[in-house]
Write an enzyme that holds these catalytic residues in place. Sequence first.
Site, PDB file in Angstrom:
ATOM      1  N   ASP A   1       0.797  -1.169   0.067  1.00 45.62           N
ATOM      2  CA  ASP A   1      -0.112  -0.121   0.026  1.00 45.62           C
ATOM      3  C   ASP A   1       0.788   1.390   0.163  1.00 45.62           C
ATOM      4  O   ASP A   1       0.595   2.107  -0.824  1.00 45.62           O
ATOM      5  CB  ASP A   1      -1.024   0.091   1.189  1.00 45.62           C
ATOM      6  CG  ASP A   1      -0.353  -0.239   2.546  1.00 45.62           C
ATOM      7  OD1 ASP A   1       0.878  -0.384   2.600  1.00 45.62           O
ATOM      8  OD2 ASP A   1      -0.995  -0.026   3.747  1.00 45.62           O
TER       9      ASP A   1
ATOM     10  N   ASP B   1       7.119   3.776   3.532  1.00 48.81           N
ATOM     11  CA  ASP B   1       7.227   5.019   4.174  1.00 48.81           C
ATOM     12  C   ASP B   1       8.822   4.849   4.756  1.00 48.81           C
ATOM     13  O   ASP B   1       9.609   5.513   3.812  1.00 48.81           O
ATOM     14  CB  ASP B   1       6.389   4.783   5.493  1.00 48.81           C
ATOM     15  CG  ASP B   1       6.550   6.081   6.565  1.00 48.81           C
ATOM     16  OD1 ASP B   1       7.133   6.771   6.194  1.00 48.81           O
ATOM     17  OD2 ASP B   1       5.932   5.738   7.687  1.00 48.81           O
ATOM     18  N   THR B   2       9.144   4.408   5.782  1.00 45.17           N
ATOM     19  CA  THR B   2      10.434   4.151   6.221  1.00 45.17           C
ATOM     20  C   THR B   2      11.535   3.337   5.117  1.00 45.17           C
ATOM     21  O   THR B   2      12.588   3.482   4.980  1.00 45.17           O
ATOM     22  CB  THR B   2      10.880   3.862   7.514  1.00 45.17           C
ATOM     23  OG1 THR B   2      10.400   2.453   7.742  1.00 45.17           O
ATOM     24  CG2 THR B   2      10.145   4.718   8.467  1.00 45.17           C
TER      25      THR B   2
ATOM     26  N   LYS C   1       5.952   7.435  -0.128  1.00 46.21           N
ATOM     27  CA  LYS C   1       6.042   8.221   0.876  1.00 46.21           C
ATOM     28  C   LYS C   1       7.453   8.752   1.313  1.00 46.21           C
ATOM     29  O   LYS C   1       8.063   7.805   1.941  1.00 46.21           O
ATOM     30  CB  LYS C   1       5.110   8.118   1.887  1.00 46.21           C
ATOM     31  CG  LYS C   1       4.845   9.619   3.091  1.00 46.21           C
ATOM     32  CD  LYS C   1       3.979   9.025   3.989  1.00 46.21           C
ATOM     33  CE  LYS C   1       4.021   8.184   5.259  1.00 46.21           C
ATOM     34  NZ  LYS C   1       3.079   8.351   6.115  1.00 46.21           N
TER      35      LYS C   1
ATOM     36  N   ASP D   1      -5.098   2.217   6.694  1.00 49.10           N
ATOM     37  CA  ASP D   1      -5.665   2.348   8.040  1.00 49.10           C
ATOM     38  C   ASP D   1      -5.235   3.397   9.115  1.00 49.10           C
ATOM     39  O   ASP D   1      -3.957   3.620   8.897  1.00 49.10           O
ATOM     40  CB  ASP D   1      -5.758   0.813   8.679  1.00 49.10           C
ATOM     41  CG  ASP D   1      -4.629   0.565   9.397  1.00 49.10           C
ATOM     42  OD1 ASP D   1      -3.638   0.321   8.722  1.00 49.10           O
ATOM     43  OD2 ASP D   1      -4.435   0.404  10.540  1.00 49.10           O
TER      44      ASP D   1
ATOM     45  N   ARG E   1     -10.070   1.457   6.277  1.00 52.70           N
ATOM     46  CA  ARG E   1      -9.631   0.804   4.898  1.00 52.70           C
ATOM     47  C   ARG E   1     -10.706   0.970   3.972  1.00 52.70           C
ATOM     48  O   ARG E   1     -10.161   0.710   2.632  1.00 52.70           O
ATOM     49  CB  ARG E   1      -9.304  -0.711   5.316  1.00 52.70           C
ATOM     50  CG  ARG E   1      -8.307  -0.781   6.505  1.00 52.70           C
ATOM     51  CD  ARG E   1      -7.610  -2.293   6.355  1.00 52.70           C
ATOM     52  NE  ARG E   1      -6.749  -2.440   7.601  1.00 52.70           N
ATOM     53  CZ  ARG E   1      -5.431  -2.571   7.590  1.00 52.70           C
ATOM     54  NH1 ARG E   1      -4.849  -2.014   6.670  1.00 52.70           N
ATOM     55  NH2 ARG E   1      -4.903  -2.698   8.554  1.00 52.70           N
TER      56      ARG E   1
HETATM   57  P1  IMP Z   1       7.679   1.285   6.477  1.00 52.63           P
HETATM   58  O1  IMP Z   1       8.263  -0.109   7.067  1.00 52.63           O
HETATM   59  O2  IMP Z   1       7.944   2.476   7.395  1.00 52.63           O
HETATM   60  O3  IMP Z   1       8.020   1.277   5.027  1.00 52.63           O
HETATM   61  O4  IMP Z   1       6.003   1.048   6.691  1.00 52.63           O
HETATM   62  C1  IMP Z   1       5.213   0.547   5.960  1.00 52.63           C
HETATM   63  C2  IMP Z   1       3.866   0.216   6.344  1.00 52.63           C
HETATM   64  O5  IMP Z   1       3.608   1.298   7.277  1.00 52.63           O
HETATM   65  C3  IMP Z   1       2.771   0.247   5.214  1.00 52.63           C
HETATM   66  O6  IMP Z   1       2.613  -0.928   4.841  1.00 52.63           O
HETATM   67  C4  IMP Z   1       1.600   0.756   6.186  1.00 52.63           C
HETATM   68  O7  IMP Z   1       1.112  -0.448   6.585  1.00 52.63           O
HETATM   69  C5  IMP Z   1       2.178   1.481   7.164  1.00 52.63           C
HETATM   70  N1  IMP Z   1       2.060   2.956   7.078  1.00 52.63           N
HETATM   71  C6  IMP Z   1       2.915   3.855   6.697  1.00 52.63           C
HETATM   72  N2  IMP Z   1       2.883   5.005   6.369  1.00 52.63           N
HETATM   73  C7  IMP Z   1       1.301   4.981   6.498  1.00 52.63           C
HETATM   74  C8  IMP Z   1       0.267   5.782   6.408  1.00 52.63           C
HETATM   75  O8  IMP Z   1       0.536   7.098   5.928  1.00 52.63           O
HETATM   76  N3  IMP Z   1      -0.908   5.546   6.494  1.00 52.63           N
HETATM   77  C9  IMP Z   1      -1.219   4.185   6.850  1.00 52.63           C
HETATM   78  N4  IMP Z   1      -0.333   3.186   6.779  1.00 52.63           N
HETATM   79  C10 IMP Z   1       0.796   3.549   6.994  1.00 52.63           C
HETATM   80 MG    MG Z   2       1.221  -2.385   5.038  1.00 56.65          MG
END
Ligand code: IMP
Ligand code: MG
Length: 173
Positions: A98, A101-102, A129, A157, A163
């Site tokens: 979806d 982020d990090t 993002k 979510d 969702r």
């Molecule tokens: P990452 O491991 O930090 O890249 O996070 C990824 C996961 O964090 C995504 O698959 C989402 O489930 C959740 N996530 C990150 N940013 C958002 C957001 O803005 N809205 C909802 N879920 C997010």
């Molecule tokens: Mg996710």
Amino acid sequence: MSERVTVLSEEQIAEKISIVAKQISQDYQGEELIVVAILKGAFIFCADLVRKLTLDKVKIDFLRAASYGSGTTSSEEVKLIKDIDIDIKGKHVLIVDDIVDTGLTLSFLIEHMRLRSPKSVKICTMIDKTERRNVTVNVDYACHTVSEGFLIGYGLDYAEDYRNLPGLYHLKQ
Ligand code: IMP
Ligand code: MG
């Protein structure tokens, strides 16, 4: 009180998915593709994306990972809650998520896939993002890029709510 600001309407999402699906269909033309959707967030995006692919051989599997608690901040640890069933050895794998982020979740999952010797592993995300990225992840396909903010809807979510919203919204608190 929280306020929702539209990031993408239902129609805009559909347009963006058509473009990305066309590109993926071109890139894997004549090849078999294993699509791995990351639950729960990618369930709606993946359902729409795979129906736009014009490839003859597409297999779909699901994996569930969690890197978030129930709020809006990322935890450091990625947990695998459900693994895939399909054998991906020697196959092209497209991980569909979806939002990146990090980058922690996807870098973990790419490594997890690579241990099974697939022919290739690529990433497709609804939202890229960028602001909080702290692990380098090569995002091969993204429908939309935002720099920051917390997004809800279209599978995404906040504490398991929202969702089902048909569009993508920025949640302002
Ligand atoms: P990452 O491991 O930090 O890249 O996070 C990824 C996961 O964090 C995504 O698959 C989402 O489930 C959740 N996530 C990150 N940013 C958002 C957001 O803005 N809205 C909802 N879920 C997010
Ligand atoms: Mg996710």
